[in-house]
Write a protein that holds these residues in place. Structure first.
Motif, short mmCIF file in Angstrom:
data_model
loop_
_atom_site.label_atom_id
_atom_site.label_comp_id
_atom_site.label_asym_id
_atom_site.label_seq_id
_atom_site.Cartn_x
_atom_site.Cartn_y
_atom_site.Cartn_z
N ARG A 31 -13.39 0.70 0.69
CA ARG A 31 -12.41 0.36 -0.34
C ARG A 31 -13.13 0.08 -1.65
O ARG A 31 -14.17 -0.56 -1.68
CB ARG A 31 -11.60 -0.86 0.09
N THR A 62 -8.85 6.82 3.45
CA THR A 62 -8.25 6.75 4.79
C THR A 62 -8.64 7.93 5.67
O THR A 62 -8.14 8.05 6.80
CB THR A 62 -6.72 6.70 4.67
N GLU A 113 0.83 -1.21 0.00
CA GLU A 113 0.00 0.00 0.00
C GLU A 113 0.86 1.25 0.00
O GLU A 113 1.86 1.33 0.72
CB GLU A 113 -0.92 0.03 1.21
N GLY A 149 -5.42 5.49 0.13
CA GLY A 149 -4.43 4.44 0.11
C GLY A 149 -4.62 3.62 -1.15
O GLY A 149 -5.76 3.33 -1.55
N ARG A 196 0.31 5.67 0.07
CA ARG A 196 -0.71 6.66 0.41
C ARG A 196 -0.35 8.03 -0.13
O ARG A 196 0.81 8.44 -0.10
CB ARG A 196 -0.90 6.73 1.93
N ASP A 197 -1.37 8.70 -0.60
CA ASP A 197 -1.23 10.10 -1.02
C ASP A 197 -2.49 10.82 -0.58
O ASP A 197 -3.60 10.43 -0.98
CB ASP A 197 -1.04 10.21 -2.53
N ASP A 236 -4.17 11.66 -4.99
CA ASP A 236 -5.54 11.76 -4.48
C ASP A 236 -6.27 12.95 -5.10
O ASP A 236 -7.49 13.04 -5.07
CB ASP A 236 -5.58 11.81 -2.95
N THR A 262 -8.57 2.93 -1.08
CA THR A 262 -9.23 3.04 0.23
C THR A 262 -9.23 4.50 0.68
O THR A 262 -8.21 5.19 0.59
CB THR A 262 -8.49 2.19 1.28
#
Length: 206
Positions: free
Chosen positions: A172, A127, A83, A90, A85-86, A194, A125
């Motif tokens: 998700r 987050t 995974e 995720g 993340r930005d 994102d 996902t």
């Protein structure tokens, strides 16, 4: 006999109004300068919008000396399947199909690649603690030659007819990204964003 100058509204060669009718006012000239300034303002506004859009599409990164977009360093990309993340999302790559000529089971909706499709299956996902909007066109593919490719939205809609563009907190969504790349292209990584303004994060494709 004394000579009399013609009245202001009775110059020679000018059509005369009927006897007793009020003289028509002289025609108003258009303000050429005003229209020129308006046109210039519109041009400046369009150029400004295009500049902002191009800056956003490039991920706010400067171009490299050879004119190619500078990707996130390949050795900093997360391994395939982990995974990354930005912002509020995720991302996990669950599979890659690098040599797909066309997508879609319906012959009326089938999309054929100009080169070949690279299909990237992803779990996204949320987050955060609020609903977030996801858009496939914020994601970029980088190949081993350093070339950056945008997604093919039409192909993605064929493969993901029930896609949701808003993901609630903690939920998700599984989706498939499609990139139309030249036949000689070898995919190296995905830059996940994102939003169009985020710095992005990289995940390896092999």
């Amino acid at each position: 006999m004394a000579n009399h100058a013609p009245a202001p509204n009775h110059w020679p060669g000018r059509p005369q109004p009927p006897y007793g009718a009020p003289a028509a006012p002289p025609p108003k000239q258009r303000s050429t300068l005003r229209f020129a300034l308006i046109g210039l303002g519109i041009v400046v506004a369009v150029i400004a919008v295009m500049s902002i859009t191009n800056k956003s599409d490039s991920g706010d990164r400067a171009d490299s000396p050879n004119g190619k977009a500078t990707a996130i360093a390949a050795d900093s990309a997360a391994p395939l399947g982990t995974e990354v993340r930005d912002g509020k999302f995720g991302f996990v790559i669950t599979g890659v199909e690098p040599n797909v000529p066309s997508v879609g089971d319906n012959p009326y909706l089938e999309q054929t690649a100009q080169g070949k499709y690279v299909l990237v299956h992803v779990d996204v996902t949320n987050t955060s603690d609020k609903p977030q909007s996801y858009f496939g066109d914020n994601q970029k593919l980088i190949d081993t030659q350093g070339r950056q490719f945008s997604n093919d939205t039409a192909a993605e809609l064929v493969m993901n007819p029930n896609i949701r563009f808003e993901i609630n907190p903690g939920n998700r969504m599984s989706t498939t990204l499609a990139f139309d790349v030249p036949p000689d292209s070898q995919p190296e990584q995905i830059e996940f964003h994102d939003s169009m303004f985020s710095d992005g994060t990289a995940a390896a494709l092999n």
